[in-house]
Design a protein around this motif. Structure first.
Motif, short mmCIF file in Angstrom:
data_model
loop_
_atom_site.label_atom_id
_atom_site.label_comp_id
_atom_site.label_asym_id
_atom_site.label_seq_id
_atom_site.Cartn_x
_atom_site.Cartn_y
_atom_site.Cartn_z
N LYS A 1 -38.53 -2.65 -26.26
CA LYS A 1 -38.79 -2.17 -27.62
C LYS A 1 -40.13 -2.68 -28.12
O LYS A 1 -40.84 -1.99 -28.85
CB LYS A 1 -37.66 -2.63 -28.55
N SER A 2 -40.47 -3.90 -27.73
CA SER A 2 -41.79 -4.45 -28.01
C SER A 2 -42.57 -4.50 -26.70
O SER A 2 -42.18 -5.22 -25.78
CB SER A 2 -41.68 -5.87 -28.59
N ARG B 1 -33.16 0.38 -21.32
CA ARG B 1 -33.81 0.11 -22.61
C ARG B 1 -34.35 1.37 -23.27
O ARG B 1 -34.65 1.36 -24.47
CB ARG B 1 -34.96 -0.88 -22.42
N PHE B 2 -34.50 2.45 -22.50
CA PHE B 2 -35.20 3.63 -23.01
C PHE B 2 -34.38 4.92 -22.99
O PHE B 2 -34.81 5.93 -23.53
CB PHE B 2 -36.48 3.87 -22.21
N PRO C 1 -32.83 6.61 -27.54
CA PRO C 1 -33.86 6.17 -28.50
C PRO C 1 -33.28 5.19 -29.52
O PRO C 1 -32.27 5.47 -30.16
CB PRO C 1 -34.28 7.48 -29.18
N GLY C 2 -33.92 4.04 -29.63
CA GLY C 2 -33.50 3.05 -30.61
C GLY C 2 -32.29 2.23 -30.22
O GLY C 2 -31.87 1.34 -30.95
N GLU C 3 -31.70 2.52 -29.06
CA GLU C 3 -30.52 1.80 -28.61
C GLU C 3 -30.74 1.31 -27.17
O GLU C 3 -31.57 1.83 -26.44
CB GLU C 3 -29.28 2.69 -28.65
N GLU C 4 -29.96 0.30 -26.80
CA GLU C 4 -30.02 -0.19 -25.43
C GLU C 4 -28.63 -0.17 -24.84
O GLU C 4 -27.68 -0.67 -25.44
CB GLU C 4 -30.58 -1.62 -25.41
#
Length: 326
Positions: free
Chosen positions: A27-28, A295-296, A299-302
């Protein structure tokens, strides 16, 4: 240079690339230069803290768990002479999960050696039980192994859920782990099980020549003077260390231990002196890549890395079952 050795070097480079990507991507996004600076000139910044306390430990855990499951699957398939054997099919993962959940339920969630030994013992006992059941009544076949594995896996999974139902807090804390996740992996637990996982890898590599002979059949191996019982016990010990350690860190990761040995055999043939190191590198690289993908995908979730390996591995299992059935 030997083409297999070249492939081994290429596999090592792939693992290093996947390791770097696992640390940098998320995410980062963290530039690789910042990753290096986090260890050379740590300044306490948010990015440096993410690298040192989250990304690097998680990547190292994924690498070791993937390598352990790949090698464990290779050893299981060799000694059982069955292409469908693996930590999942022989219930090793769920066996480790059951005793680990029991120990956590009884003794709490601290990273104690009790949990480590519970996972190791559970993996060994479950795998041995399925192996024995699948060998009854005239020898092992793919169908008997699948039936025995499915039965014991279902029993163990039901017992795990039955234990967790007594404590709603336990269920909430364990649910993500049981899906096979590296997100909440404890560095303390990782350091405790790392010596056992390394020992399992060393045993498997050192015994690869003897494992080769066992894979040809017990009669052949005994005719060549091999003490089959002794080396099978050593192989089971290696599997206990590898699967138990992997489950203690990340929970039951599905299908990786089943698929990786087949990929390794496709690349290097039937020689386990090459299959085992190739399986270690392939398993490490594949789980690192699966964890990055987790991680991808949403979107916005893992999601859990175990979900990714299950989605990719289930069609592979169906293909193998059809090809090896009976």
């Amino acid at each position: 240079m030997n083409i297999r050795l070249t492939g081994l070097i290429a596999g090592g480079l792939l693992v290093l690339a996947a390791l770097a990507a696992s640390v940098a991507l998320g995410k980062s996004m963290v530039p690789l230069g910042t990753v290096v600076d986090a260890f050379i000139s740590f300044d306490g910044s948010r990015e440096h803290l993410i690298v040192r306390s989250v990304r690097v430990p998680r990547a190292l855990m994924a690498m070791m768990v993937g390598a352990s499951l790949g090698v464990a699957g290779s050893v299981m398939q060799a000694i059982s002479r069955n292409a469908l054997a693996g930590p999942e099919m022989l219930a090793g993962s769920n066996g480790a999960a059951l005793l680990l959940v029991v120990s956590m339920f009884l003794f709490g969630y601290t990273s104690s050696m009790i949990h480590v030994w519970a996972a190791l013992l559970g993996a060994g006992l479950a795998s041995l039980t399925v192996y024995v059941l699948g060998s009854l009544g005239g020898g092992m076949t793919a169908i008997k192994l699948i039936l025995a594995g499915a039965t014991i896996n279902l029993l163990l999974a039901s017992l795990v859920q039955g234990i967790l139902i007594f404590s709603e807090q336990s269920l909430d804390e364990m649910r993500y782990w049981l899906a096979g996740s590296l997100t909440g992996g404890s560095m303390g637990m990782f350091l405790r099980v790392l010596p056992y996982m390394l020992a399992g890898l060393v045993i498997a590599i050192m015994a690869s020549k003897q494992i080769n002979l066992i894979s040809l059949g017990e009669d052949v191996a005994q005719g060549l003077g091999l003490k089959v019982g002794l080396y099978k016990a050593g192989a089971l010990l290696a599997v206990m260390c590898l699967v138990g350690g992997a489950v203690a860190i990340a929970g039951p990761i599905g299908f990786l231990g089943l698929a990786v040995p087949h990929i390794a055999r496709f690349l290097v043939g039937l020689d386990y002196r090459w299959i085992i190191p190739y399986a270690a590198l392939l398993g490490a690289a594949l789980l690192l890549l699966a964890d990055i993908g987790a991680r991808f995908i949403l979107p916005g979730e893992e999601i859990s890395a175990g979900v990714v390996t299950a989605v990719l591995g289930a069609p592979f299992l169906i293909y193998l079952a059809q090809r090896k059935g009976g």
